[in-house]
Enzyme design. Structure first.
Site, mmCIF file in Angstrom:
data_model
loop_
_atom_site.group_PDB
_atom_site.id
_atom_site.type_symbol
_atom_site.label_atom_id
_atom_site.label_comp_id
_atom_site.label_asym_id
_atom_site.label_seq_id
_atom_site.Cartn_x
_atom_site.Cartn_y
_atom_site.Cartn_z
ATOM 1 C CD GLU A 124 40.135 43.340 30.179
ATOM 2 O OE1 GLU A 124 40.473 44.565 29.789
ATOM 3 O OE2 GLU A 124 39.684 43.148 31.543
ATOM 4 C CB CYS A 163 39.024 50.419 34.698
ATOM 5 S SG CYS A 163 38.717 48.570 34.340
#
Lengths: 649, 649
Positions: A312, A408
């Site tokens: 990421e 998230c």
């Protein structure tokens, strides 16, 4: 920044829609998720974990086990934060009572010494502070601190703030008083502590934030040593991948944006805020270096960052693939955070421009228009059957899932869209800065003796009217209005009189410096400042170093990046081409889930190629109008092809 | 097919260069690698493993351990095969003696019951045939069978053939007589057994090949059962990933090319060969389906296949990314094998066209022009700093490495380039098929009473002259000359007289059917067949479904696909654009490692974009001539940018 939460009341047609969705749909839905009440969804266990931790505190044992990620507590924290912001605009005593009960539960789960974390209470009680790299202990604390600040701002209730002040005391004791080494694996607490400081003035909050920023990377081997001595592991991350963890050098030596994108921008956000408060030149310079690297080398045209799915993470300069873009929603949100602090630190318009670019495109794309599905990954090209299927494209999904195991992003969108006031406005001693164009009422009676009413239909229309309502006869301050760099045609009128104009008839006034127009008081009742931006469709060309965008053009209308979807184009996106010369036109969308938005009709061609894979025959180009929609609204009508960058012909 | 090895003597200017390299450089280098004599290189242990296995046979114990991959034996087999082919054209008594000694060693490592495999002798002696999915036991046997056939054809020596016939007996005993279930995890032995059958007429070879082809996928759960019961594992492959292992359905039910690309094409090669020998309609149909799927949906313009790095596998239709292309060298070689069998099965020109496309581009690109470095992965776009660096691009290297831990590709190139005769020619009862245009002498005195001399400078020039030298006054047969589908301008002359012409002045003769011109005998001494192909630069357009090639064009000259490299273009490949209208010109390269090849000068533009990442200003297009080189010759002048598909302007 936080004071704007109660000073600015949003009544914006565009953002009102999203705000309402968050209040009506996302917050209740997420509460159910946190309470494990959604049938068919993976249970969150976030509240259950707190119940077990409270049981442990009260009885010395637990009747169950910790479930979910090591950072599961943060989901509850983000929900409280979003609920708090929502309560400001939409009072809801029942919701507020449920939040109060949750806060009571959190308080019951706290150790007498102030420590709070369900994972390290239930699952690994002897491993506190032994795995800073992986275990998100300080990250969870940071999110709960943000929630505490938000809830106090919204309701005036201090209980969660007190809980988190005790947790701060515990952290302070460990890292400052007892001089424990280390710094957070996932930055977050730094920016949270600075919010705590802003809200309370508690000097230890500032000191602790500064400590974590200052010690980071000073010992670049900290995680290596930690990994060698810690009793457990969470994922088995490589402690030697220092650039990934943003600890290869002290933060003031950062040259480029590297590593996990969300961690990076959360850290940069705190660095910028700290640099402003301490007037730290070296820290300011580091912030500017990473800012320039992000926005001039590593950012998608949608304001998305972190192109690499693996980790990421940020990639290398100009490596911005469209079909395997990661561009995490949280990373774009973090870029908004960073941009907002940079705007306050440097007061030039580019920060608002980028804040807007990330917000109106990638952040909004993170949520389906009905508020019920969410993107974690935000690609710029999707081909069904490839996206989410082919191994290299596995992280890129063609439709928003309902929820995520690692959830998230959805609450991050929720808390961002409910706290727009903080991003739209900034107040200085004699200044009021308008960073974003959001309709509503800004109540500055306490500080500037004025209420400013903002009327706009932006970004559908380019007019923004600020109407002054002084408490006394006049109010004296300077209104700084951001003039977007992308906008060629701008006119600014003061109470009807043109004071600045560019790109729209005869130029009037001096060129605007640093991206802001400054309109000085005194202002009288009914005085207006009217900004007119020519929102005609515009073309965007990428630097030739961006391999993925070679030969292509992107289209925008105002701050909105557009994309073409198969559903509007006979499912033939890959064969459409944009005209190099003819200009697009905007058309209102009158039905379907995109109703109320503007379609862009782009003159172009549809190619008819031979059936075979390769051919000596140039595909025949048939005139065709490519129908494009705002990028944030893609994937609201089922799985279909999508492209932001269109090849030109 | 194998008979051509000794019948055709290559004296070709183009391929002569590569042949000589293989003989002079690759074979000696690889021998050193196999003997662990290359300083700084990872030891191969391939010969050492056989020494240990021989020790075990002779003493009942081993003084060392097996090293390298489970398929390490196959590296020695491929080296023997390449050496054998090399010995035909370049007799080398010293090399031949060393091969004889290696074969003696192999013989000493064989079990009395015929079983041969060093891994299962030294490392896992009790696990024979327990892990067909992963352990490459039959794969290694297949490669050694191919070596045996080649060495017998080259030298007449039968020892290795006898060794492998005993191994075949052992396999036959296990799988046929004792009816053991299962089929090879990595197909290879099927095509090898068919070569053994072709060379010896041994019916059990045919029966065993047919058995492995027929039982494959009939029990699609075979690997699942095997995995549940086997004592050990090699990699822990998922036994349920049936499409990846080409065992989801019986082979006659194959619809598309799926799974590991090399395994797939090795299997299809054997299927096509078996279908021809047995005239099995269902098998023919399956071969045609996978062929069409590969060549019309899943093949790079370079003839590369298997676009997915994960699993070295086929992807989905039209998913052909250029910068993360896998396109393994071995897979292109396997496509050449498959194409050759399809050509013999169906006798249409498309198979030779594809054989040529894969051979002249991806297969040749697998080896550096000096024969000392090799590509495993063959991308169509490379950006230094991204290729081999960014996680998604990690498998794509910008320069050829010296060797590989898994060294399947280098010897595969070596054996292919030394056995070109098999691919160039095919002999039927009354027919002689010219599939590839390779200069040399074809000695068919035994079968057709003729020697055919082929003069050509193809692919640099388009003329191919076949001159007949009958033993008697005349020789009667039909020469079938492939007329490439990509060639617009073709003229065919028989002893000077134009018998067919298209695209070059007035058309002459009937349209050629199925991609071949048939020139019937009788032929007299000195009769010529002259094929003239107009090799002017040509444009290739991809189907619009290929997302990665949108807006782009590829250029070819004859069978050679061209690419642009940074070293010829001021390291600005990403900013060059090809003109849509102006035609390229060919220019001889007179110096450097590419000397003797033709450069293609493509009229076009160089874009000058703003410094920023995105701009409203269209990059300025400056007229520029893009210099392109044959794809196979890329990365011979250091690390630099490369692109096959150029955006048009």
């Amino acid at each position: 920044m936080l004071e704007m939460l109660k000073k600015f009341t949003v009544n914006d047609g565009f953002f009102g829609r999203f705000r309402k969705l968050v209040t009506d749909v996302v917050i209740p839905y997420q509460e159910k998720a946190l309470r494990d009440e959604i049938e068919g969804a993976v249970p969150s266990y976030a509240i259950k974990n707190f119940e077990l931790a409270a049981e442990w505190q009260e009885t010395g044992h637990c009747s169950g086990e910790h479930h979910g990620y090591v950072f599961q507590d943060s989901d509850l924290a983000k929900w409280i934060e979003a609920a708090a912001y929502s309560l400001i605009a939409s009072p809801d005593p029942a919701l507020e009572q449920r939040v109060d009960e949750v806060i009571d539960l959190i308080g019951r789960a706290q150790f007498p010494d102030g420590y709070l974390n369900t994972y390290f209470t239930i699952k690994a009680p002897k491993e506190r502070w032994t795995n800073l790299q992986e275990a998100h202990e300080l990250y969870c604390a940071g999110h709960m601190m943000e929630a505490a600040v938000a809830y106090a701002a919204a309701t005036g209730k201090q209980k969660l703030m007190e809980i988190m002040m005790r947790m701060k005391d515990n952290i302070y004791q460990h890292f400052i008083t007892e001089k424990a080494p280390g710094y957070p694996g996932h930055p977050e607490i730094e920016l949270a502590l600075l919010k705590m400081y802003e809200a309370t003035g508690d000097a230890q909050c500032l000191e602790l934030a500064e400590h974590f920023i200052n010690v980071r990377g000073v010992d670049p081997d900290y995680y290596v040593k930690e990994a060698a001595s810690r009793p457990g592991k969470v994922w088995g991350m490589d402690p030697k991948d220092r650039a990934y963890a943003q600890n290869d050098v002290p933060v003031r030596a950062f040259l480029v944006a590297e590593g996990h994108a969300v961690r990076a921008v959360y850290l940069y956000t705190a660095m910028a805020e700290l640099a402003r408060r301490t007037e730290d030149r070296a820290l300011k310079d580091a912030c500017q270096r990473v800012w320039r690297n992000i926005t001039q080398k590593q950012m998608y045209v949608t304001g998305g960052i972190g192109s690499s799915a693996q980790g990421e993470a940020f990639s290398v300069d100009y490596n911005l693939p469209n079909d395997i873009a990661y561009s995490e929603t949280c990373a774009a949100i973090g870029l908004v955070f960073f941009a907002r602090r940079m705007a306050e630190l440097f007061h030039t318009g580019e920060y608002g421009d980028i804040m807007e670019q990330a917000l109106y495109n990638t952040v909004l794309a993170g949520m389906q228009l009905d508020g019920r599905r969410f993107f974690y990954v935000n690609p710029l090209e999707v081909v069904p059957g490839v996206a989410g299927v082919v191994p290299a494209n596995r992280d890129v999904l063609p439709v928003r899932p309902k929820w995520y195991g690692c959830a998230c992003c959805p609450p991050n969108v929720a808390r961002t869209l409910t706290s727009l006031a903080c991003y739209a406005w900034e107040e200085g001693e004699d200044m009021v800065w308008s960073h974003l164009f959001v309709g509503g009422t800004l109540d500055l009676r306490d500080t500037k003796g004025v209420t400013i009413d903002v009327q706009t239909n932006y970004p559908l229309k380019g007019k923004v009217v600020y109407t002054m309502h002084p408490v006394e006869e006049t109010a004296s301050f300077t209104l700084a209005v951001r003039i977007p760099a992308w906008c060629e045609g701008v006119t600014l009128r003061r109470s009807g009189q043109k004071i600045y104009s560019r790109g729209m008839g005869t130029p009037v006034g001096d060129p605007i410096g640093d991206g802001f127009a400054f309109i000085e008081g005194p202002f009288r009742e009914g005085d207006t400042v009217e900004l007119s931006m020519d929102l005609k469709p515009r073309r965007i060309f990428a630097n030739t170093h961006v391999a993925a965008d070679s030969g292509c053009v992107a289209f925008a209308y105002g701050p909105l990046i557009y994309c073409a979807e198969g559903v509007d184009n006979h499912n033939e996106i890959l064969s459409v081409r944009a005209s190099r010369s003819l200009d697009p036109v905007m058309v209102p969308i009158t039905e379907g889930p995109l109703q109320g938005l503007l379609r862009m009709d782009i003159p172009g061609y549809r190619l008819e190629s031979d059936d075979g894979l390769y051919s000596a025959r140039r595909p025949r180009a048939v005139p065709y109008t490519v129908r494009a929609i705002p990028y944030f609204a893609w994937a609201n009508r089922g799985e279909n092809e999508m492209r932001v960058w269109l090849p030109e012909l």
